[in-house]
Design a protein around this motif. Structure first.
Motif, PDB file in Angstrom:
ATOM      1  N   LEU A 127       2.473 -18.796  -8.767  1.00 30.53           N
ATOM      2  CA  LEU A 127       1.244 -19.484  -8.379  1.00 30.53           C
ATOM      3  C   LEU A 127       0.039 -19.392  -9.312  1.00 30.53           C
ATOM      4  O   LEU A 127      -0.704 -20.377  -9.436  1.00 30.53           O
ATOM      5  N   THR A 131      -2.279 -22.654  -9.977  1.00 24.38           N
ATOM      6  CA  THR A 131      -3.329 -22.706  -8.958  1.00 24.38           C
ATOM      7  C   THR A 131      -4.704 -22.669  -9.599  1.00 24.38           C
ATOM      8  O   THR A 131      -5.599 -23.446  -9.227  1.00 24.38           O
ATOM      9  N   TYR A 135      -7.323 -25.698  -9.310  1.00 22.28           N
ATOM     10  CA  TYR A 135      -8.588 -25.393  -8.630  1.00 22.28           C
ATOM     11  C   TYR A 135      -9.763 -25.599  -9.583  1.00 22.28           C
ATOM     12  O   TYR A 135     -10.771 -26.219  -9.209  1.00 22.28           O
ATOM     13  N   ILE A 168       0.675 -27.837  -6.830  1.00 18.49           N
ATOM     14  CA  ILE A 168      -0.500 -27.205  -6.226  1.00 18.49           C
ATOM     15  C   ILE A 168      -1.653 -28.200  -6.129  1.00 18.49           C
ATOM     16  O   ILE A 168      -2.376 -28.246  -5.133  1.00 18.49           O
ATOM     17  N   LEU A 172      -4.112 -29.010  -2.984  1.00 13.66           N
ATOM     18  CA  LEU A 172      -5.553 -28.742  -3.008  1.00 13.66           C
ATOM     19  C   LEU A 172      -6.366 -30.025  -2.830  1.00 13.66           C
ATOM     20  O   LEU A 172      -7.378 -30.035  -2.130  1.00 13.66           O
ATOM     21  N   VAL A 294      -7.700 -18.537  -2.612  1.00 19.48           N
ATOM     22  CA  VAL A 294      -6.452 -19.246  -2.304  1.00 19.48           C
ATOM     23  C   VAL A 294      -5.433 -18.308  -1.649  1.00 19.48           C
ATOM     24  O   VAL A 294      -4.586 -18.773  -0.875  1.00 19.48           O
ATOM     25  N   LEU A 303      -1.486 -23.493   2.452  1.00 14.06           N
ATOM     26  CA  LEU A 303      -0.889 -23.791   1.150  1.00 14.06           C
ATOM     27  C   LEU A 303       0.480 -23.137   1.108  1.00 14.06           C
ATOM     28  O   LEU A 303       0.702 -22.101   1.740  1.00 14.06           O
TER      29      LEU A 303
END
Length: 340
Positions: A127, A131, A135, A168, A172, A294, A303
């Protein structure tokens, strides 16, 4: 001097070469300053791993790469205060320091977070890099928030929706309230993208505008490009909304015609996840904060991890296979290598 096992290389070679990745014995480092020494439990392989391995001058000392990792803190530096020995953590590391393809790794605590408890080390290792990339792209580069009500009339096109970052980013962007249109070209990637948050999919091998208009969209407000920036640039210019924003993570050696965006007053911006650690920016701790945030979403199951394949045994043979899979360009989600 305590030794540890690692996987690295002396020459930047194609993955088909026997010495592209080799098993090594190197000195185990000691935590000082803001560093943690982490016992590695699992790593994942990203396109950046394969690019760094394949390109560069010969190394005088063995080079150990690897960025995504999950593990357990075994030493804490004298200026570190966020973690204690025994904490289970996950992180994406720094591109200018020895990597995670080893038994132990030093990492600055400001880019580390406690791993989601409900996830196994192998699930967590899939991740951090993707991520953080997704993000940061949404919030720092495209200036979006996770206030879903403010984004309900906005659209985002994600080019390469079924890959590591895309898996991801779709989640998001959906969480942020956007209408998410992902690109995918195979039945299995289309299904994966829709399962992970894409409301619609289009084929990145076909004309963007015609497909978007079939869905009822003339423009999209945001574009997140995760594949072949130069190949898709003209199409992105065409379908981005006036005053819209485009973010890409894929480098190019082509000259992009940024003037084509002028009439639309559209933004083009890069996202490079390693910027904060590479330049030791004043806001470097934001990566700790993002991964901590997260982690709560993974705990709440809003998630989902994106690991699709796990190889058991952190060794040269398994890492070669992981690199080969990533280089194929056909992987869905993430490939993880778990230490025995």
């Amino acid at each position: 001097m305590t030794q540890m096992k690692a996987i690295g290389f002396h020459q930047h070679l194609p993955i088909t070469e026997a010495n592209s990745l080799i098993d090594l014995e190197i000195e185990r480092p000691v935590a000082q300053g803001h560093d943690l020494l982490v016992e590695i439990k699992a790593v994942s392989v990203n396109p950046v791993d394969t690019k760094v391995r394949a390109h560069g001058a010969d190394e005088t000392e063995p080079k150990v790469i690897g960025y995504d990792a999950a593990g357990i803190v075994v030493e804490v530096g004298d200026h570190a205060s966020l973690f204690s020995v025994g904490d289970e953590v996950y992180y994406a590391g720094a591109i200018n320091r020895p990597g995670s393809n080893s038994d132990f790794q030093l990492v600055d605590e400001r880019i580390v977070a406690k791993k989601p408890q409900r996830l196994a080390f192998s699930e967590a290792a899939a991740l951090p890099l993707t991520t953080l990339t997704a993000y940061e792209a949404l919030t720092d580069r495209l200036q979006l928030t996770f206030d879903a009500k403010s984004n309900l009339d906005k659209t985002m096109l994600i080019i390469g929706a079924a890959g590591g970052v895309g898996s991801i980013a779709t989640q998001l962007a959906n969480k942020a309230g956007l209408t998410v249109i992902g690109t995918a070209s195979r039945p299995e990637t289309i299904e994966w993208a829709k399962t992970h948050g894409a409301h619609h999919t289009i084929n990145h091998h076909e004309d963007f505008r015609a497909q978007l208009e079939q869905l009822g969209y003339h423009y999209v407000d945001y574009i997140f490009c995760l594949n072949a920036t130069d190949q898709h640039f003209d199409a992105m210019v065409d379908v981005i909304a006036p005053q819209g924003k485009i973010c890409s993570i894929v480098e190019t050696d082509q000259n992009l015609n940024l003037s084509a965006l002028q009439q639309k007053s559209a933004t083009f911006v890069w996202e490079f996840m390693f910027t904060r650690s590479l330049f030791q920016t004043a806001d470097m701790i934001r990566q700790h904060e993002i991964l901590t945030q997260v982690a709560t979403w993974f705990e709440e199951e809003t998630l989902e991890t994106t690991v699709t394949q796990t190889l058991i045994g952190l060794n040269a043979d398994n890492l070669k296979e992981a690199h080969r899979l990533v280089e194929s360009g056909k992987t869905i989600g993430k490939v993880v290598v778990e230490r025995r």
